[in-house]
Design an enzyme around this catalytic site. Structure first.
Site, PDB file in Angstrom:
ATOM      1  CG  ASP A 122      64.958  58.262  29.712  1.00 25.48           C
ATOM      2  OD1 ASP A 122      65.655  57.758  28.819  1.00 25.48           O
ATOM      3  OD2 ASP A 122      65.332  58.358  30.896  1.00 25.48           O
ATOM      4  CG  ASP A 182      70.072  50.069  31.341  1.00 25.78           C
ATOM      5  OD1 ASP A 182      70.621  51.080  30.862  1.00 25.78           O
ATOM      6  OD2 ASP A 182      69.014  49.601  30.901  1.00 25.78           O
TER       7      ASP A 182
END
Length: 252
Positions: A130, A11
Site C-alpha cells: 500500500d 475487501d
C-alpha cells in the site's frame, strides 16, 4: 503475448464485503463467497479477498472463508489479512486458497517471504504494498491497512520482496483508492519497471478506460477492480470486450 487478468477485489470487514475511499468510509457490498461465486460465473480470471482490518486489529484472517470459497469458486483465489506465519499460510492453502497475500507481516519479517516461497513455491506468495505519494518519484509504503507509515520507498520494497521470493506484487495506490478517477499509472510503471514479476494494479478504477490505461501505460499485468463491479456499473464481459477492442490480450 502475455494475457492480462481482470481480478475483482473483495475487501472483507467483519464477514462482509465493503468498499471505501482511501481505506475509510466503508460501505457494505454483500457476502464475500456469494459475490466471488458470481464473479466466477461472470468470467473473472481470479479473485482476491483482503481482510482489511485483520493486521490492525491483530487477529487472524477468516480461515473459514477459504473453506467456504473452495466449495463455490473454481477460479484461483487469493486471501490476505492478518497472515503472520508459515503455519497460517499452510492452513489457508490447505483449505483451498491458491495464493496468499502478505503485507504488514512481510515488511516486519521479510524472512517470511523467503521461507514461505521455499516451502510452497513463489507462485503462492503475493506481497501486497500500500503506497502513498510523498514527493516526485517517491511513494511511501504503509502497513496495517494504510495506518502505519514506514518511511520506505515502495519501489525499493517491491524489489526486495522479489529478491526474497515473492511471486507477484499487489500494488495499491492509497491516493487513488476508491476515488474512481483512474489508477496511479506513474506508481504502477515505476514498480513494474523495477521488478520482473507480475504487478497487479489496484486503486482508482472508475471506468473501463482506466483498466486499459494502466495496462498500456503502467505496464500492469493485472487489474484489481472493486466498486464498478460490486455496484453493477460494468460487467466483467464488458471489461474484457473493451480491453480486446484496445488490442489488449485477455482471457475468454
Amino acid at each position: 503475448m502475455i494475457t492480462k487478468r481482470i481480478i475483482p477485489c473483495l475487501d472483507v470487514n467483519k464477514g462482509r464485503v465493503v468498499k471505501g475511499i482511501s481505506f475509510v468510509n466503508l460501505k457494505d457490498a454483500g457476502d464475500p463467497v456469494e459475490l466471488a461465486a458470481f464473479y466466477d460465473r461472470e468470467g473473472a480470471d481470479e479473485i482476491v479477498f483482503l481482510d482489511i482490518t485483520a493486521s490492525h486489529e491483530k487477529r487472524k484472517t477468516v480461515i473459514e472463508l477459504a473453506s467456504r470459497t473452495a466449495e463455490k469458486v473454481f477460479i484461483p483465489y487469493t486471501i490476505g489479512g492478518g497472515i503472520g506465519t508459515v503455519e497460517d499460510i499452510r492452513e489457508l492453502l490447505k483449505r483451498g486458497a491458491d495464493k496468499i497475500s502478505i503485507n504488514t507481516s512481510a515488511f516486519n519479517n521479510p524472512s517470511l517471504i523467503k521461507e514461505a516461497s521455499n516451502i510452497f513455491g513463489s507462485q503462492c506468495i503475493v506481497v501486497a504494498i500500500d503506497a502513498k505519494h510523498k514527493s516526485r518519484g517517491f511513494w511511501e509504503a504503509y502497513l496495517n491497512g494504510g495506518r502505519t507509515p514506514t518511511g520506505v520507498d515502495a519501489v525499493e520494497w517491491a524489489k526486495k520482496a522479489e529478491e526474497l521470493g515473492a511471486g507477484e506484487i499487489l500494488l495499491t495506490s492509497m491516493d487513488k483508492d476508491g476515488t474512481r478517477d483512474g489508477y496511479d499509472i506513474e506508481l504502477t510503471k515505476a514498480v513494474a519497471s523495477a521488478v520482473n514479476i507480475p504487478v497487479i494494479a489496484s486503486g482508482g478504477a472508475g471506468k473501463l478506460e482506466h483498466l486499459g490505461d494502466v495496462i498500456k501505460y503502467g505496464d500492469a499485468d493485472a487489474v484489481l477492480v472493486a466498486s464498478i463491479f460490486h455496484y453493477g456499473e460494468y460487467t466483467i464481459k464488458q471489461a474484457k470486450d473493451f480491453l480486446r477492442s484496445q488490442g489488449i490480450n485477455v482471457r475468454y
